[in-house]
Design a protein around this motif. Structure first.
Motif, PDB file in Angstrom:
ATOM      1  N   GLN A 177       0.832  -1.210   0.000  1.00 54.46           N
ATOM      2  CA  GLN A 177       0.000   0.000   0.000  1.00 54.46           C
ATOM      3  C   GLN A 177       0.871   1.267   0.000  1.00 54.46           C
ATOM      4  O   GLN A 177       0.695   2.182   0.797  1.00 54.46           O
ATOM      5  N   ILE A 178       1.792   1.306  -0.925  1.00 56.64           N
ATOM      6  CA  ILE A 178       2.663   2.468  -1.094  1.00 56.64           C
ATOM      7  C   ILE A 178       2.020   3.396  -2.112  1.00 56.64           C
ATOM      8  O   ILE A 178       1.831   3.021  -3.271  1.00 56.64           O
ATOM      9  N   SER A 179       1.710   4.615  -1.677  1.00 61.23           N
ATOM     10  CA  SER A 179       0.876   5.492  -2.508  1.00 61.23           C
ATOM     11  C   SER A 179       1.654   6.584  -3.239  1.00 61.23           C
ATOM     12  O   SER A 179       1.117   7.206  -4.163  1.00 61.23           O
ATOM     13  N   TRP A 180       2.890   6.864  -2.844  1.00 60.42           N
ATOM     14  CA  TRP A 180       3.612   7.957  -3.502  1.00 60.42           C
ATOM     15  C   TRP A 180       4.096   7.531  -4.887  1.00 60.42           C
ATOM     16  O   TRP A 180       4.250   6.334  -5.171  1.00 60.42           O
ATOM     17  N   PRO A 181       4.337   8.477  -5.777  1.00 61.55           N
ATOM     18  CA  PRO A 181       4.678   8.148  -7.174  1.00 61.55           C
ATOM     19  C   PRO A 181       6.044   7.463  -7.289  1.00 61.55           C
ATOM     20  O   PRO A 181       6.952   7.679  -6.472  1.00 61.55           O
ATOM     21  N   GLN A 182       6.171   6.667  -8.349  1.00 55.64           N
ATOM     22  CA  GLN A 182       7.392   5.894  -8.575  1.00 55.64           C
ATOM     23  C   GLN A 182       7.914   6.136  -9.988  1.00 55.64           C
ATOM     24  O   GLN A 182       7.174   6.000 -10.970  1.00 55.64           O
ATOM     25  N   TYR A 183       9.214   6.452 -10.066  1.00 56.37           N
ATOM     26  CA  TYR A 183       9.871   6.495 -11.365  1.00 56.37           C
ATOM     27  C   TYR A 183      10.330   5.085 -11.708  1.00 56.37           C
ATOM     28  O   TYR A 183      10.982   4.415 -10.910  1.00 56.37           O
ATOM     29  N   PHE A 184      10.018   4.632 -12.915  1.00 53.82           N
ATOM     30  CA  PHE A 184      10.420   3.299 -13.365  1.00 53.82           C
ATOM     31  C   PHE A 184      10.618   3.342 -14.872  1.00 53.82           C
ATOM     32  O   PHE A 184       9.726   3.753 -15.607  1.00 53.82           O
ATOM     33  N   ASP A 185      11.808   2.945 -15.318  1.00 58.61           N
ATOM     34  CA  ASP A 185      12.023   2.882 -16.759  1.00 58.61           C
ATOM     35  C   ASP A 185      12.477   1.490 -17.220  1.00 58.61           C
ATOM     36  O   ASP A 185      12.804   1.304 -18.394  1.00 58.61           O
ATOM     37  N   GLY A 186      12.482   0.524 -16.281  1.00 56.96           N
ATOM     38  CA  GLY A 186      12.804  -0.849 -16.650  1.00 56.96           C
ATOM     39  C   GLY A 186      14.283  -1.134 -16.820  1.00 56.96           C
ATOM     40  O   GLY A 186      14.662  -2.251 -17.180  1.00 56.96           O
ATOM     41  N   LYS A 187      15.145  -0.156 -16.547  1.00 57.53           N
ATOM     42  CA  LYS A 187      16.584  -0.329 -16.777  1.00 57.53           C
ATOM     43  C   LYS A 187      17.364  -0.660 -15.512  1.00 57.53           C
ATOM     44  O   LYS A 187      18.590  -0.617 -15.487  1.00 57.53           O
ATOM     45  N   GLY A 188      16.638  -0.997 -14.456  1.00 64.21           N
ATOM     46  CA  GLY A 188      17.298  -1.435 -13.238  1.00 64.21           C
ATOM     47  C   GLY A 188      18.207  -0.380 -12.651  1.00 64.21           C
ATOM     48  O   GLY A 188      17.866   0.805 -12.576  1.00 64.21           O
ATOM     49  N   GLU A 189      19.429  -0.817 -12.246  1.00 66.20           N
ATOM     50  CA  GLU A 189      20.388   0.103 -11.632  1.00 66.20           C
ATOM     51  C   GLU A 189      20.901   1.150 -12.615  1.00 66.20           C
ATOM     52  O   GLU A 189      21.493   2.154 -12.202  1.00 66.20           O
ATOM     53  N   LEU A 190      20.668   0.924 -13.902  1.00 69.36           N
ATOM     54  CA  LEU A 190      21.109   1.866 -14.929  1.00 69.36           C
ATOM     55  C   LEU A 190      19.980   2.781 -15.380  1.00 69.36           C
ATOM     56  O   LEU A 190      19.955   3.255 -16.512  1.00 69.36           O
ATOM     57  N   ASN A 191      19.027   3.027 -14.492  1.00 72.13           N
ATOM     58  CA  ASN A 191      17.914   3.908 -14.843  1.00 72.13           C
ATOM     59  C   ASN A 191      18.408   5.345 -15.012  1.00 72.13           C
ATOM     60  O   ASN A 191      19.519   5.713 -14.617  1.00 72.13           O
ATOM     61  N   ARG A 192      17.577   6.165 -15.619  1.00 67.66           N
ATOM     62  CA  ARG A 192      17.993   7.519 -16.005  1.00 67.66           C
ATOM     63  C   ARG A 192      18.416   8.356 -14.804  1.00 67.66           C
ATOM     64  O   ARG A 192      19.415   9.078 -14.856  1.00 67.66           O
ATOM     65  N   PHE A 193      17.681   8.273 -13.713  1.00 64.30           N
ATOM     66  CA  PHE A 193      18.032   9.056 -12.527  1.00 64.30           C
ATOM     67  C   PHE A 193      19.385   8.608 -11.970  1.00 64.30           C
ATOM     68  O   PHE A 193      20.234   9.444 -11.629  1.00 64.30           O
ATOM     69  N   ALA A 194      19.599   7.298 -11.885  1.00 67.04           N
ATOM     70  CA  ALA A 194      20.849   6.771 -11.344  1.00 67.04           C
ATOM     71  C   ALA A 194      22.048   7.217 -12.174  1.00 67.04           C
ATOM     72  O   ALA A 194      23.094   7.593 -11.630  1.00 67.04           O
ATOM     73  N   LEU A 195      21.893   7.187 -13.489  1.00 73.93           N
ATOM     74  CA  LEU A 195      22.994   7.589 -14.354  1.00 73.93           C
ATOM     75  C   LEU A 195      23.241   9.095 -14.285  1.00 73.93           C
ATOM     76  O   LEU A 195      24.390   9.550 -14.256  1.00 73.93           O
ATOM     77  N   GLU A 196      22.170   9.870 -14.250  1.00 72.01           N
ATOM     78  CA  GLU A 196      22.317  11.316 -14.237  1.00 72.01           C
ATOM     79  C   GLU A 196      22.940  11.826 -12.948  1.00 72.01           C
ATOM     80  O   GLU A 196      23.720  12.784 -12.949  1.00 72.01           O
TER      81      GLU A 196
END
Length: 384
Positions: free
Chosen positions: A328-347
């Protein structure tokens, strides 16, 4: 005393493994060599007897695995102390086997290695509480240093065994050590062995654990030093990532996306609120352990202006959605399917999870280690 904890899931690892950290590898590489179980001696063949005796030394030197339950629930100080006693006793017994080997087979090619191993093991046992073995350790070290057959690897192993053992146990939550003393010991070893890579790795461990303890000035000083050093490239890169994060403090964090549930999220438009950025993954056990704390904080402070934005390092959308619904986690989630190499992690050079950042009401990054004392840090920012 400082509570050292590298209880995080490193990037590029989809599971939490207590023996996978670099500090652990340092110790295991120098002190504990895994081998097959010894076979029976062949009659009275001295060579076979020595071979099997050496296998027994190696087998006895294997570090006991931490209890399975530690991966799911952080051990208490008493659990840590009990495990330390267990390891100390096992290590002392292994040291005894090493001594018996070189006493029984003084001319064997492994005799010198057995002497080195005895010192390594005694150093670990003493550090873990077997103080009655200290005089035996000093005697063994003194005799060994006078041996002309020692190479640099042997001398380094003897000198650094206790320090590397501490690095191994840094991964266990509630393990305590004085960080100033630990850093001093590391720097002494580095001065004695300036051409080796291991002291740089140990200094990175110092920087990270000062960071986890919110000793940010000292953490940055070590990170700055390593970033401009001749350390191996991986260590320099890790230090530069830390420095980059420190340089971000006080400035805005710009990031926008469409969440997993379709919500539009723009950090700039969340100004006026305190924002917690939670970099996490469903495969990360420490991350899962933080969920109840995050939910409690959200329920307590959301009405007062707290927003949480999840940055998922998962690559399985269905598993993530199932977990969010279940918990029951209601806050928004960023997900791009790239795992640890997602856009936020790389940036933003996110190298491990959980990573939690706090932004103030102006949208500026104020805390890189929000996981430590989260409730108090949220309160402080909300009151500004």
């Amino acid at each position: 005393m400082d509570h050292l904890n590298t209880n995080r899931c490193p990037a590029a690892a989809h599971h939490y493994s207590s023996a996978a950290l670099a500090a652990a590898c340092l110790l295991l590489g120098s002190c504990f060599c895994r081998s097959a179980a010894p076979g029976p001696a062949s009659g009275h063949d001295p060579l076979a007897a020595a071979t099997n005796a050496w296998k027994e030394v190696l087998q006895a030197s294997e570090p006991p695995d931490p209890p399975d339950g530690w991966a799911k629930q952080a051990p208490t100080p008493k659990d840590i102390e009990r495990f330390h006693r267990h390891v100390a006793a096992a290590t002392a017994r292994a040291a005894g086997k090493a001594r018996r080997f070189y006493t029984r087979f003084p001319d064997h090619p492994k005799a010198l290695r057995a002497r080195v191993k005895e010192c390594e093991l005694l150093a670990i046992a003493v550090h873990l509480g077997e103080s009655d073995l200290k005089s035996k350790l000093e005697s063994a070290q003194k005799a060994l240093r006078q041996n002309p057959g020692l190479n640099e690897d042997d001398r380094f192993a003897i000198r650094s065994a206790g320090i590397q053992e501490i690095a191994y146990y840094l991964q266990f939550k509630n393990y305590t050590v004085n960080l100033d003393d630990f850093e001093k010991s590391v720097r002494e070893v580095r001065r004695e062995f300036p051409r080796r890579d291991e002291p740089y790795e140990l200094l990175l461990t110092v920087a990270k654990n000062r960071f986890y303890e919110d000793q940010m000035i000292k953490a940055r000083a070590v990170a700055d030093e390593l970033a401009g050093s001749e350390a191996p490239p991986l260590i320099v890169d890790a230090a530069r990532a830390m420095v980059k994060h420190f340089e971000m403090i006080g400035g805005p964090v710009a990031f926008k996306f469409t969440g997993l549930d379709g919500r539009k999220v723009d950090l700039e438009k969340l100004r006026g609120n305190v924002v917690l950025l939670d970099c996490w993954a469903t495969w990360c056990v420490p991350c899962i352990g933080e969920v109840p704390h995050l939910k409690a904080a959200y329920e307590r402070y959301h009405v007062g202006g707290l927003e949480i934005v999840g940055i998922s390092s998962d690559d399985d959308k269905e598993a993530l959605e199932k977990f969010l619904k279940q918990k029951q986690i209601s806050w928004p989630q960023y997900f791009d399917g790239k795992g640890e190499l997602n856009r936020f992690a790389l940036e933003f050079d996110i190298t491990g999870v959980p990573t939690m950042w706090l932004l103030d009401r102006k949208g500026n990054l104020r805390d890189l280690n929000a996981r430590n004392d989260l409730d108090a840090k949220i309160k402080t920012l909300l009151q500004e």
